[in-house]
Structures are given as structure tokens and as C-alpha cells.
Design an enzyme around this catalytic site. Structure first.
Site, PDB file in Angstrom:
ATOM      1  N   HIS A  14      24.200   2.238 -17.809  1.00  0.00           N
ATOM      2  CA  HIS A  14      23.139   2.583 -16.850  1.00  0.00           C
ATOM      3  C   HIS A  14      23.326   1.872 -15.509  1.00  0.00           C
ATOM      4  O   HIS A  14      22.385   1.358 -14.922  1.00  0.00           O
ATOM      5  CB  HIS A  14      21.752   2.280 -17.439  1.00  0.00           C
TER       6      HIS A  14
ATOM      7  N   ARG B 194      33.065   9.582 -19.042  1.00  0.00           N
ATOM      8  CA  ARG B 194      32.092  10.455 -19.713  1.00  0.00           C
ATOM      9  C   ARG B 194      32.185  11.815 -19.052  1.00  0.00           C
ATOM     10  O   ARG B 194      32.409  11.906 -17.836  1.00  0.00           O
ATOM     11  CB  ARG B 194      30.660   9.897 -19.592  1.00  0.00           C
TER      12      ARG B 194
ATOM     13  N   ASP C 117      27.195  10.234 -12.784  1.00  0.00           N
ATOM     14  CA  ASP C 117      26.205  10.923 -13.613  1.00  0.00           C
ATOM     15  C   ASP C 117      25.042  11.217 -12.684  1.00  0.00           C
ATOM     16  O   ASP C 117      24.279  10.315 -12.316  1.00  0.00           O
ATOM     17  CB  ASP C 117      25.783  10.014 -14.778  1.00  0.00           C
TER      18      ASP C 117
ATOM     19  N   HIS D 252      15.463  13.721 -20.348  1.00  0.00           N
ATOM     20  CA  HIS D 252      15.472  13.601 -21.807  1.00  0.00           C
ATOM     21  C   HIS D 252      14.252  14.383 -22.258  1.00  0.00           C
ATOM     22  O   HIS D 252      13.153  13.854 -22.327  1.00  0.00           O
ATOM     23  CB  HIS D 252      15.409  12.136 -22.252  1.00  0.00           C
TER      24      HIS D 252
ATOM     25  N   GLU E  51      29.871  15.335 -19.062  1.00  0.00           N
ATOM     26  CA  GLU E  51      28.574  15.858 -19.536  1.00  0.00           C
ATOM     27  C   GLU E  51      28.259  17.222 -18.943  1.00  0.00           C
ATOM     28  O   GLU E  51      28.271  17.401 -17.723  1.00  0.00           O
ATOM     29  CB  GLU E  51      27.463  14.873 -19.144  1.00  0.00           C
TER      30      GLU E  51
ATOM     31  N   HIS F 121      26.575   5.629 -27.467  1.00  0.00           N
ATOM     32  CA  HIS F 121      25.399   6.498 -27.332  1.00  0.00           C
ATOM     33  C   HIS F 121      25.618   7.794 -28.095  1.00  0.00           C
ATOM     34  O   HIS F 121      26.714   8.063 -28.568  1.00  0.00           O
ATOM     35  CB  HIS F 121      25.064   6.751 -25.856  1.00  0.00           C
TER      36      HIS F 121
ATOM     37  N   ASP G 158      21.627  17.682 -15.569  1.00  0.00           N
ATOM     38  CA  ASP G 158      22.153  16.382 -16.010  1.00  0.00           C
ATOM     39  C   ASP G 158      23.653  16.534 -16.222  1.00  0.00           C
ATOM     40  O   ASP G 158      24.090  17.097 -17.219  1.00  0.00           O
ATOM     41  CB  ASP G 158      21.429  15.977 -17.306  1.00  0.00           C
TER      42      ASP G 158
ATOM     43  N   ASP H  95       0.823  -1.212   0.000  1.00  0.00           N
ATOM     44  CA  ASP H  95       0.000   0.000   0.000  1.00  0.00           C
ATOM     45  C   ASP H  95       0.858   1.264   0.000  1.00  0.00           C
ATOM     46  O   ASP H  95       0.403   2.346   0.348  1.00  0.00           O
ATOM     47  CB  ASP H  95      -0.970  -0.007   1.192  1.00  0.00           C
TER      48      ASP H  95
ATOM     49  N   HIS I 115      21.082  15.436 -25.890  1.00  0.00           N
ATOM     50  CA  HIS I 115      19.619  15.375 -25.878  1.00  0.00           C
ATOM     51  C   HIS I 115      19.123  16.692 -25.297  1.00  0.00           C
ATOM     52  O   HIS I 115      19.866  17.413 -24.628  1.00  0.00           O
ATOM     53  CB  HIS I 115      19.116  14.173 -25.063  1.00  0.00           C
TER      54      HIS I 115
ATOM     55  N   TYR J  88      34.111   3.958 -23.448  1.00  0.00           N
ATOM     56  CA  TYR J  88      33.870   2.868 -22.492  1.00  0.00           C
ATOM     57  C   TYR J  88      34.511   1.593 -23.023  1.00  0.00           C
ATOM     58  O   TYR J  88      34.179   1.140 -24.112  1.00  0.00           O
ATOM     59  CB  TYR J  88      32.359   2.647 -22.319  1.00  0.00           C
TER      60      TYR J  88
ATOM     61  N   GLU K 151      27.684  15.237 -24.024  1.00  0.00           N
ATOM     62  CA  GLU K 151      28.156  14.174 -23.141  1.00  0.00           C
ATOM     63  C   GLU K 151      28.894  13.036 -23.849  1.00  0.00           C
ATOM     64  O   GLU K 151      28.469  11.878 -23.804  1.00  0.00           O
ATOM     65  CB  GLU K 151      26.985  13.603 -22.342  1.00  0.00           C
TER      66      GLU K 151
HETATM   67  N1  GLY Z   1      21.608  10.920 -17.125  1.00  0.00           N
HETATM   68  C1  GLY Z   1      20.973  10.515 -18.314  1.00  0.00           C
HETATM   69  C2  GLY Z   1      21.694  10.945 -19.487  1.00  0.00           C
HETATM   70  O1  GLY Z   1      22.813  11.415 -19.393  1.00  0.00           O
HETATM   71  O2  GLY Z   1      21.198  10.919 -20.572  1.00  0.00           O
HETATM   72 MN    MN Z   2      22.381  13.240 -20.477  1.00  0.00          MN
HETATM   73 MN    MN Z   3      23.609  12.189 -17.594  1.00  0.00          MN
END
Ligand code: GLY
Ligand code: MN
Ligand code: MN
Length: 442
Positions: free
Chosen positions: A246, A409, A263, A364, A411, A353, A274, A42, A357, A391, A387
Site C-alpha cells: 500500500h 502486479r 495501481d 472493494h 490487475e 494477498h 481498479d 475548518d 475482490h 513481491y 490481480e
Molecule cells: N487498489 C486496491 C486493490 O487493488 O485492491
Molecule cells: Mn484490486
Molecule cells: Mn488495485
């Protein structure tokens, strides 16, 4: 925005006005609030209003519907909300109720949500077009579709009624793509708080600690400065975990000198930051880490430089990709000409990737990336991430042992300005010297 003051109501009112101008008289837009989601038993997930709904109303309560019906004689902006209920409010907190919907949120008319079936037909029977986002809230879909079907069967008799159901999100999402000053202000706050979180993490992370201890530092920085929390699950990835895109289990014991990829971005007043940084745990970068980091940083800086009005959304990606590929060739990770590596997609083994974005209320964020088949032209007011990363899987047998299990990475969040761009997240350290000053701080 939070407390709904007069100027804030103006912001939401102006957005509804633009929406009503876009759908034009003869149409009704019906916007459902986000459904409540059960976590387990619940216990519910902390409620987060649907971004589109909030964008138009500033109303954060569940079980609500907003109606926009330009030119309708009974009122153009109608809200259906939960009723005031003294007993329930003792348990779950204050509700605005129908009085609040009118006085605090500027509705012309307001009803309790149970009256939807009674009131909505009055609007539907006068509308040629109904704008409704199907699939957001299944329970509401059922209720609204039943009423629309009813209005459609009445059409021959009344001589009016809906002949088209249109998705309103195209209009709202184009509006959301161009950030208003108040939105940029909320984003800057989210980003400033996130900068503190990243600095704190770099300073605190030391060998022998667990990744979740760093996650706790990040959460502390967010909540202690008024952010709602993370705008997406924080990635705290040490050593080989950085090569898992991820990774969110955040439970490994970290070792001194390994890389730590974080991240993490705060959500402040419905707006997201982000940010990713990669730093050596309690140490300086090793020679190899530094070489790889310099490639990613160079790719990121050049990609950011490609952002200006008139450039295309894909330009930063193509710029970053070229620098990453050249860097990988120099480090012996990939062989062959850059053109061939890009043409054949051989780089995807290490860069899988895209580079950017949109960013806004959602991490996103909404808005088209392509228009008429081409990459979108950038305009002042748009915010995008940059970003790039590299890897190398821990079991990659095509590269030297020393490179395996490295993930990097970097970003940042970038605003397109009339003159070019502004790195909104510039307060988060990323030069090697600035990062090392924190990772080696006593
Ligand atoms: N943290 C999600 C991305 O970098 O797209
Ligand atoms: Mn991002
Ligand atoms: Mn990110």
C-alpha cells in the site's frame, strides 16, 4: 447518471421497489447519508455520498435521510433533506430542497432534516421491523435510535411498533453485486479513462523523474476526462517501493530500467475502476524482470480463464496461486513441491494477498464472498478483479541479490457474462510488446 433525468429516476425507483418488496409491508427502512468528514481546521474532505444511499436515491447531498415504508398511507418514499437557503447556497452551491426531493428525485413526501423527530415516529409506530444501518453515521444513529426506543416504549400502548432492528445492507449489497446495464456503462467509462491514465504514465515515466510527477499525469487523465478523481489513493511505486503493497507516498526519484508498479483507477459517476500495471521505466524489461513478469502474466491470464458462470469465486485465486508457485520454483525463489508450498503457505512470503475482490461503486465492493460456508458461485453481472502479484522485499536474504526489491502486479476488472467472461479493462496494455512500445516511445 449525474443530471437527474427521467430515465435515471426510473433506475432508482426500480431499485427502491425491489428493496420495498424485500422488506415487505410492516417494515420501514431508514437510510442515512454519509457524514461530512473534517480534513483539518475548518476544511472538509470533498463530500462523497454513501454508496448504498446513492444506489437507492441518486441523491448526493449530505445531511439527508431516505425512508422506505412499503404500503404506508402517507407515502412510501420519504426524504429528509437540507432546506433551500439562499445565503448558504451562495457559499456552498445549490441544494435540491424539499421541492427538488419530490420533483427531481421522486420522493412521495419530503421534509427538512430538522423535522425528522416530528415525522419519523409516524412511520415507526406503524412498523414491526425497522431496517437501519448502525455505525455509518454516528450523529444520525443517535437521533434515530432515540426515536426507535421511544416507539418501542409505546408498543404496549399502541399495540404496534418495532420489535426488531435489522441491517438493510444485506439486501442492498446483494442487489449491488449484480450490475445493471447502466452501472456497467459507468464502470466502462471509468475503465476507459483509467486505460488512458496508465498508457500516459508508461509513456511519460523516465529516469530522474519523481513518482509524484507520474501521479500528476494519472490525475490529469482522470479529471480531464470527467472522472471524479481516483477511486482509491493511487499507488505509484518505483523500484523497491513496488514490494510495499500500500505504498502511496509517491515521492521517490525513479531510475531508468527499474520497474514501476502503478495501481490506479478512476471513479466515474460513483463507479470505480481498479487497474494495476507494472512496466520498466523508459526501457525494455531486463531478462530477470521479464521472467518474473511472464510468471505473473501467465498466472493472471489463466486465472481470468477460470471465470465463468457456475465457477466459484475462489477458482481464479487457486488457479493463479498454482501458476505463481510453479513459477517461483522454476526461478529458484521457493524450494519443495508445489503441494507442500501451498499446504504450508510458504508462498505467502512473496504473494501475501488474495487474487480477487468484487468491484462496483466501491473499489472493494459489497456482496458475500462465501455462501453457506462455500466459495460463492459466479453469476452473469458480477464484476471482480484479477490481480496476482509477486513481491520480493529489498532485504530478503533467502533469494539471489538480483531478485531483491522486485515487485510486480497485474490487475484487470472482469465481468462474468452468460458465456464466460469479459475483460472490461482490456484496453490497458499488458503484453510485454505492448508495454515496451510505450515505455520506449520517443
Ligand atoms: N487498489 C486496491 C486493490 O487493488 O485492491
Ligand atoms: Mn484490486
Ligand atoms: Mn488495485
Amino acid at each position: 447518471m449525474g443530471v437527474n433525468g427521467h430515465s435515471e429516476n426510473e433506475t432508482f425507483r426500480a431499485r427502491r421497489k425491489r428493496m420495498m418488496d424485500a422488506i415487505a409491508p410492516g417494515a420501514t427502512a431508514i437510510m442515512p447519508s454519509a457524514p461530512v468528514a473534517v480534513r483539518s481546521g475548518d476544511v472538509e474532505f470533498v463530500y462523497r455520498q454513501d454508496s448504498d444511499f446513492y444506489y437507492l436515491t441518486g441523491f448526493a447531498e449530505p445531511e439527508s435521510v431516505a425512508l422506505l415504508s412499503p404500503g404506508h398511507p402517507d407515502g412510501e418514499f420519504v426524504m429528509f433533506v437540507r432546506p433551500r437557503d439562499k445565503e448558504r447556497e451562495t457559499w456552498t452551491g445549490r441544494r435540491a430542497g424539499i421541492e427538488g426531493a419530490i420533483i427531481e428525485y421522486g420522493a412521495d413526501k419530503a421534509y427538512v432534516i430538522d423535522e425528522l423527530e416530528k415525522v419519523l415516529p409516524r412511520y415507526l409506530e406503524k412498523s414491526e421491523r425497522v431496517h437501519y444501518p448502525l455505525g455509518l453515521n454516528e450523529k444520525m444513529d443517535e437521533r434515530v435510535m432515540k426515536l426507535i426506543r421511544w416507539a418501542q416504549t409505546m408498543r404496549p400502548r399502541i399495540g404496534m411498533g418495532p420489535s426488531a432492528i435489522i441491517d438493510p445492507r444485506d439486501i442492498i449489497h446483494e442487489a449491488r453485486l449484480m450490475k445493471e446495464p447502466a452501472e456497467l456503462e459507468a464502470m466502462r467509462r471509468a475503465m476507459a479513462i483509467s486505460a488512458d491514465a496508465h498508457k500516459r504514465a508508461m509513456m511519460k515515466a523516465r529516469g530522474g523523474m519523481r513518482e509524484w510527477q507520474i501521479e500528476a499525469e494519472v490525475d490529469y487523465a482522470f479529471r480531464s476526462q470527467g472522472a471524479t478523481g481516483p477511486s482509491y489513493p493511487s499507488i505509484i511505486a518505483s523500484g523497491p517501493n513496488a514490494a510495499t503493497l500500500h505504498y502511496i507516498s509517491n515521492d521517490r526519484e525513479m531510475r531508468t530500467g527499474e520497474l514501476l508498479l502503478i495501481d490506479a483507477g478512476a471513479e466515474y459517476d460513483f463507479y470505480a475502476a481498479d487497474i494495476t500495471r507494472t512496466s520498466p521505466i523508459g526501457a525494455r524489461f531486463s531478462g530477470l524482470q521479464r521472467s518474473l513478469y511472464e510468471v505473473v502474466l501467465d498466472a493472471q491470464l489463466k486465472a481470468i480463464d477460470a471465470i465463468k458462470p457456475g465457477a466459484h469465486f475462489d477458482d481464479p485465486h487457486e488457479t493463479a496461486l498454482r501458476v505463481l508457485v510453479d513459477g517461483m520454483r522454476q526461478l529458484g525463489i521457493l524450494q519443495g513441491s508445489a503441494e507442500e508450498i501451498i499446504e504450508k503457505g510458504a508462498y505467502r512470503r512473496y504473494y501475501m494477498h488474495r487474487t480477487s475482490h468484487w468491484l462496483g461503486m466501491d473499489v472493494h465492493d459489497v456482496g458475500l464472498y462465501r455462501v453457506d460456508g462455500s466459495s460463492r458461485v459466479l453469476e452473469p453481472g458480477m464484476v471482480l478483479t484479477v490481480e496476482p502479484g509477486l513481491y520480493i522485499a529489498p532485504d530478503d536474504d533467502e533469494v539471489a541479490d538480483s531478485l531483491r526489491g522486485l515487485g510486480i502486479r497485474i490487475e484487470d476488472d472482469v465481468l462474468v457474462t452468460p458465456d464466460g467472461h469479459e475483460v472490461m479493462t482490456a484496453a490497458t496494455p499488458k503484453s510485454i510488446a505492448d508495454v515496451e512500445a510505450l515505455t520506449t516511445a520517443q
